[in-house]
Design a protein around this motif. Structure first.
Motif, mmCIF file in Angstrom:
data_model
loop_
_atom_site.group_PDB
_atom_site.id
_atom_site.type_symbol
_atom_site.label_atom_id
_atom_site.label_comp_id
_atom_site.label_asym_id
_atom_site.label_seq_id
_atom_site.Cartn_x
_atom_site.Cartn_y
_atom_site.Cartn_z
ATOM 1 N N ALA A 626 0.932 -0.450 0.314
ATOM 2 C CA ALA A 626 0.145 -0.326 0.206
ATOM 3 C C ALA A 626 0.742 1.154 0.340
ATOM 4 O O ALA A 626 0.737 2.319 -0.937
ATOM 5 C CB ALA A 626 -0.792 -0.161 0.707
ATOM 6 N N SER A 627 1.882 0.818 0.886
ATOM 7 C CA SER A 627 3.291 2.578 0.832
ATOM 8 C C SER A 627 3.611 2.330 -0.401
ATOM 9 O O SER A 627 4.076 3.579 -1.034
ATOM 10 C CB SER A 627 3.506 2.323 1.733
ATOM 11 O OG SER A 627 4.731 3.049 2.172
ATOM 12 N N LEU A 628 3.766 1.569 -1.225
ATOM 13 C CA LEU A 628 4.251 1.244 -2.912
ATOM 14 C C LEU A 628 3.660 2.533 -3.957
ATOM 15 O O LEU A 628 3.673 3.002 -4.389
ATOM 16 C CB LEU A 628 4.538 0.579 -3.113
ATOM 17 C CG LEU A 628 5.134 0.486 -4.635
ATOM 18 C CD1 LEU A 628 6.700 1.012 -5.096
ATOM 19 C CD2 LEU A 628 5.500 -1.541 -5.309
ATOM 20 N N ARG A 629 2.362 1.672 -3.581
ATOM 21 C CA ARG A 629 1.134 2.401 -4.044
ATOM 22 C C ARG A 629 0.103 3.591 -4.384
ATOM 23 O O ARG A 629 0.625 4.495 -5.152
ATOM 24 C CB ARG A 629 -0.095 1.865 -4.302
ATOM 25 C CG ARG A 629 -0.417 0.175 -4.938
ATOM 26 C CD ARG A 629 -0.179 -0.374 -6.479
ATOM 27 N NE ARG A 629 -0.347 0.516 -6.871
ATOM 28 C CZ ARG A 629 -0.495 0.800 -8.585
ATOM 29 N NH1 ARG A 629 0.377 0.387 -8.914
ATOM 30 N NH2 ARG A 629 -1.551 0.877 -9.616
ATOM 31 N N ALA A 630 0.891 4.164 -3.111
ATOM 32 C CA ALA A 630 0.446 5.578 -2.380
ATOM 33 C C ALA A 630 1.656 6.510 -2.887
ATOM 34 O O ALA A 630 1.598 7.596 -3.801
ATOM 35 C CB ALA A 630 -0.139 5.623 -0.980
ATOM 36 N N LYS A 631 3.155 5.908 -3.078
ATOM 37 C CA LYS A 631 4.399 6.694 -3.225
ATOM 38 C C LYS A 631 3.757 6.715 -4.806
ATOM 39 O O LYS A 631 4.465 7.410 -5.347
ATOM 40 C CB LYS A 631 5.297 5.960 -3.207
ATOM 41 C CG LYS A 631 6.735 6.973 -3.043
ATOM 42 C CD LYS A 631 8.078 6.039 -2.428
ATOM 43 C CE LYS A 631 8.642 4.546 -2.136
ATOM 44 N NZ LYS A 631 8.995 4.277 -1.631
ATOM 45 N N ILE A 632 3.798 5.813 -5.795
ATOM 46 C CA ILE A 632 3.861 5.342 -7.354
ATOM 47 C C ILE A 632 2.911 5.740 -7.374
ATOM 48 O O ILE A 632 2.668 4.464 -8.213
ATOM 49 C CB ILE A 632 5.081 4.560 -7.486
ATOM 50 C CG1 ILE A 632 6.605 4.915 -6.987
ATOM 51 C CG2 ILE A 632 4.856 4.711 -8.912
ATOM 52 C CD1 ILE A 632 7.258 5.750 -6.548
ATOM 53 N N PRO A 633 1.989 6.031 -7.622
ATOM 54 C CA PRO A 633 0.547 6.319 -8.896
ATOM 55 C C PRO A 633 0.881 6.464 -10.233
ATOM 56 O O PRO A 633 1.342 7.173 -10.806
ATOM 57 C CB PRO A 633 -0.590 7.462 -8.000
ATOM 58 C CG PRO A 633 1.014 8.463 -7.497
ATOM 59 C CD PRO A 633 2.129 8.128 -6.784
ATOM 60 N N THR A 634 -0.017 5.004 -10.439
ATOM 61 C CA THR A 634 0.625 4.668 -12.070
ATOM 62 C C THR A 634 -0.811 3.624 -12.419
ATOM 63 O O THR A 634 -1.264 2.700 -10.935
ATOM 64 C CB THR A 634 1.913 3.931 -11.979
ATOM 65 O OG1 THR A 634 1.496 3.732 -13.627
ATOM 66 C CG2 THR A 634 1.870 2.851 -11.255
ATOM 67 N N ASN A 635 -0.847 3.592 -13.415
ATOM 68 C CA ASN A 635 -2.142 3.116 -13.849
ATOM 69 C C ASN A 635 -2.011 1.124 -13.773
ATOM 70 O O ASN A 635 -2.929 0.422 -14.378
ATOM 71 C CB ASN A 635 -3.531 3.507 -14.848
ATOM 72 C CG ASN A 635 -4.113 4.899 -14.683
ATOM 73 O OD1 ASN A 635 -4.341 4.955 -13.306
ATOM 74 N ND2 ASN A 635 -3.768 5.492 -15.334
ATOM 75 N N CYS A 636 -0.921 1.234 -14.582
ATOM 76 C CA CYS A 636 -0.338 0.365 -14.570
ATOM 77 C C CYS A 636 0.804 -0.606 -13.699
ATOM 78 O O CYS A 636 0.776 0.042 -12.517
ATOM 79 C CB CYS A 636 1.029 0.227 -16.014
ATOM 80 S SG CYS A 636 2.487 1.207 -15.119
ATOM 81 N N MET A 637 0.941 -1.789 -13.952
ATOM 82 C CA MET A 637 1.432 -2.912 -12.793
ATOM 83 C C MET A 637 2.924 -2.228 -13.349
ATOM 84 O O MET A 637 3.873 -2.248 -13.740
ATOM 85 C CB MET A 637 1.141 -4.432 -13.357
ATOM 86 C CG MET A 637 0.104 -4.817 -12.762
ATOM 87 S SD MET A 637 -0.484 -5.172 -10.785
ATOM 88 C CE MET A 637 1.101 -5.801 -10.563
ATOM 89 N N ILE A 638 3.790 -2.329 -11.264
ATOM 90 C CA ILE A 638 4.789 -1.923 -11.423
ATOM 91 C C ILE A 638 5.582 -3.105 -11.189
ATOM 92 O O ILE A 638 5.251 -4.578 -10.701
ATOM 93 C CB ILE A 638 5.598 -0.831 -9.884
ATOM 94 C CG1 ILE A 638 4.248 0.434 -9.710
ATOM 95 C CG2 ILE A 638 6.409 -0.836 -9.746
ATOM 96 C CD1 ILE A 638 4.343 1.463 -8.814
ATOM 97 N N TYR A 639 7.145 -2.898 -12.020
ATOM 98 C CA TYR A 639 7.600 -4.620 -11.723
ATOM 99 C C TYR A 639 8.093 -4.819 -10.340
ATOM 100 O O TYR A 639 7.539 -5.873 -9.848
ATOM 101 C CB TYR A 639 8.851 -3.204 -11.907
ATOM 102 C CG TYR A 639 9.916 -4.871 -11.736
ATOM 103 C CD1 TYR A 639 10.419 -6.225 -12.154
ATOM 104 C CD2 TYR A 639 11.427 -4.478 -11.429
ATOM 105 C CE1 TYR A 639 10.595 -7.417 -12.306
ATOM 106 C CE2 TYR A 639 12.366 -5.263 -10.841
ATOM 107 C CZ TYR A 639 11.646 -7.042 -11.201
ATOM 108 O OH TYR A 639 12.801 -7.874 -11.514
ATOM 109 N N LEU A 640 8.226 -3.654 -9.382
ATOM 110 C CA LEU A 640 7.978 -4.243 -7.905
ATOM 111 C C LEU A 640 6.671 -5.356 -7.269
ATOM 112 O O LEU A 640 6.863 -5.879 -6.557
ATOM 113 C CB LEU A 640 8.541 -3.340 -6.961
ATOM 114 C CG LEU A 640 9.233 -3.892 -5.538
ATOM 115 C CD1 LEU A 640 10.527 -4.128 -5.954
ATOM 116 C CD2 LEU A 640 9.817 -3.118 -4.776
#
Length: 699
Positions: A626-640
């Motif tokens: 959740a912290s990662l999604r809040a930090k990197i808001p994007t519509n696509c899947m992040i590698y991590l």
């Protein structure tokens, strides 16, 4: 033969076959890489390709020049044969010839003064779509004037000659003459020259053919005469000037002229100021003293092939890893086939997968920040690059160039897609009052910007403005934490007259991107590291003329200043990667305590305890995710994020395994050897999936 011995031999034979196949495939892939994908091979292929393209253009140019000489020689023969008996017939014949040859600008038939007892000439020249007939009014026999070389050279050499190119003031274009003497039977029995036929043709057609060469974004062709006269070059200002004199001012020309003087071709020339290198080679144009040259941007060529190279290396790596694993399987199946051998194979496979991930990460971290990306960035380093871009985008070569420089003092990410920049922009305001001058630029992509005059240099006609702008740009965070971004400032031209913005290269000590031109040395960019800075153009098109009647809104070259940055891995490693590593290790520890053997059950294994541990680990992952999604808001899947998904599945699998193992359900795969297979397969499955996801995301 027992069943176990039969099974063991099957494993040995299978491992041997797989080992041989993987070895042969590795050798083949390695051979293919070194045969086709090394830097030297790529450059050699590109050189051959460019050489072939240049040969086609060379043939076309030679053909056009040859057609001009044949036209001129044909008129001379017709005069001698008596087919053109008088001025009236000659006039009609020449008019027909010129209408059928659009590149012919003028034709002159100049008689010797001895033939008529005075100067007599027929002169036909194009004026738009019309052909004017007007005799030459000056003494073309005066060999002390440069304007009469077309006549006197042909008389002196008594054969057809090409003269040096020149700028035709009346025609407003660059021309070259071919002149040849003609003889008349009635003039001294045809033994002496009766006059000269001269045809002038445009050089612009030749420059257009040179510009059509496909030599990459900034590769270019050029033509010089043996004396060093520039016949064709991307920078129009250099035309008909001497290369050896200009070489003292232009580094690129100096490198080219050195190669010509040393008679070297196919050599790499390096420009210390720009940090770039080019491959230059030459070919002689038949029937002239001209030299056709091409310059290939080496870095651009290699960058376009980098991904292919990396893919080939990774292919060799994967096949090598497969061979090593099958080789380990072969040794294990021959010499040892027990529980320890299974752990050894799991260790080898997992280690190879983790090593493969590390190699791919290394390639990603070392990728160059300057490349032709999806936005079609055309990186420019000097005036030759700029004029090459302008020529390919059909920009008017006479359009006024406005030198524009930029210096960035601060960059701040206010949100994941909003950037605040401050700095200075300066421009040459030739022809305007410095006090009344207004910026000839704007930031079309800014949400908000302020520009105010900061300084004036009246001696150099330079005005500098300090700016603050907030730019909203779409970044690609899909490779986080191994992502790199390109921050750019797009410049629009504010002037109403036909002009283009060009980088003020002379204002920078070095143009090498690694030197971070135009960037504050003490720039603070939290979480990122500046890699390179460079100017570029993008050829943009708009579906409107913005209400301006003559506004060019198709194939419009627009100036960009770029700052390439890469993420600093320290912070993401601590905040995102480290929790994942700890959880995946703890989850394996939880799996290890799953046992029915009393002497190993020191931790008091219960399925309820395992579920509690797994729930705790799941909670840690959820918070981190959740912290990662809040930090990197994007519509696509992040590698991590794929790491989290794999661990979610792993937690679920370990939880279900503990429940089944503690129950009375008889599943041999789980019950055999105290849940050995699940423990052995834990790391290979985790590492294998991570390697596969890494491959799919990066290559």
């Amino acid at each position: 033969m027992t069943a176990s011995n039969s099974w063991g031999k099957t494993v040995v034979y299978t491992a041997l076959i797989l080992c041989l196949i993987s070895f042969l495939l590795t050798i083949h892939a390695g051979y293919e890489y070194y045969s086709n994908n090394t830097d030297d091979k790529i450059l050699e292929k590109t050189k051959v390709d460019a050489y072939n393209k240049a040969s086609v253009v060379l043939e076309n140019i030679s053909s056009e020049l040859n057609s001009t000489s044949l036209l001129t020689e044909g008129i001379a023969k017709e005069l001698r044969s008596g087919e053109l008996k008088n001025d009236s017939i000659i006039r009609q014949h020449i008019l027909d010839k010129m209408k059928g040859n659009p590149n012919i600008y003028s034709i002159v038939i100049a008689y010797s003064p001895e033939y008529y007892g005075k100067l007599h000439s027929l002169h036909f020249k194009k004026n738009g779509s019309n052909i004017l007939d007007s005799p030459i009014l000056y003494d073309y026999t005066n060999n002390s004037e440069e304007t009469t070389t077309w006549y006197n050279n042909a008389i002196k050499k008594k054969c057809g000659v090409w003269d040096q190119p020149y700028f035709g003031i009346a025609d407003g274009t660059y021309l070259i003459d071919y002149s040849t003497p003609f003889y008349l039977a009635e003039f001294k029995n045809g033994s002496e020259v009766a006059g000269v036929v001269c045809a002038s043709r445009s050089i612009e057609g030749i420059r257009t053919q040179i510009g059509s060469l496909d030599l990459g974004n900034t590769g270019y062709g050029f033509i010089f005469s043996e004396e060093g006269l520039i016949v064709s070059y991307p920078v129009q200002y250099y035309l008909l000037r001497n290369i050896h004199k200009l070489a003292k001012e232009d580094t690129e020309l100096n490198l080219i002229s050195e190669n010509i003087s040393k008679n070297m071709t196919g050599r790499v020339v390096e420009n210390d100021r720009t940090g770039q290198s080019s491959w230059v080679f030459y070919k002689n144009i038949l029937s002239t003293d001209w030299i056709l040259g091409t310059a290939l941007p080496q870095e651009e060529i290699l960058l376009n092939k980098d991904i292919e190279q990396d893919r080939s290396i990774i292919q060799v790596m994967l096949l090598t890893f497969a061979f090593l694993f099958f080789l380990s399987l072969l040794f294990v199946s021959i010499f040892s086939y027990d529980d320890r051998s299974l752990w050894l194979l799991a260790l080898v496979f997992s280690s190879l997968c983790i090593l493969g991930m590390g190699i791919i990460w290394h390639f990603t971290l070392n990728e160059s920040s300057i490349e032709v990306d999806e936005n079609d960035n055309i990186v420019v380093f000097d005036m030759v690059d700029i004029e090459t871009v302008m020529l390919k985008s059909d920009t008017n070569p006479k359009a006024f160039r406005i030198p524009t420089g930029v210096f960035i003092q601060s960059i701040e990410f206010s949100t994941s897609n909003d950037i605040t920049m401050t700095g200075y922009v300066w421009q040459n305001i030739s022809g305007l009052s410095a006090e009344k001058a207004s910026p000839r630029f704007s930031f079309p992509e800014s949400k908000e910007s302020t520009v105010e005059k900061a300084y004036v240099d009246e001696d150099k006609n330079i005005v500098g403005w300090r700016f603050t702008t907030i730019l909203r740009q779409q970044f690609d965070y899909s490779r986080y934490p191994f992502d790199e971004e390109n921050i750019w400032i797009k410049f629009w031209n504010n002037t109403s007259e036909e002009s283009v913005l060009i980088p003020d290269f002379d204002s920078y000590d070095s143009l090498a991107p690694e030197k971070l031109l135009g960037l504050e040395n003490s720039l603070v960019l939290e979480g990122w590291k500046p890699q390179k800075t460079f100017f570029s153009y993008r050829i943009n098109s708009y579906n409107t003329n913005f209400g301006v009647k003559d506004f060019k809104h198709k194939n419009l070259p627009e100036l960009y200043f770029n700052v390439a940055i890469k993420r600093d891995l320290k912070s993401p490693f601590v905040s995102d990667l480290l929790p994942i590593i700890v959880v995946v290790i703890l989850l394996f520890v939880v799996l290890l305590i799953t046992t029915r053997e009393e002497e190993k059950n020191q931790f008091g294994f219960k399925s309820s305890g395992v579920l509690t541990y797994c729930a705790s680990l799941f909670f840690v992952l959820i918070v981190s995710h959740a912290s990662l999604r809040a930090k990197i808001p994007t519509n696509c899947m992040i590698y991590l994020e794929y790491f989290y998904l794999i661990l979610y599945l792993a937690i679920l699998a370990v939880s279900l395994n503990s429940i089944v193992f503690a129950s009375h359900i008889n599943i041999p795969f789980i019950d055999t050897k105290d849940n050995l297979y699940m423990k052995v397969l834990y790391w290979p499955i985790i590492a294998g999936f991570l390697l596969m996801i890494t491959l799919l995301n990066f290559y």
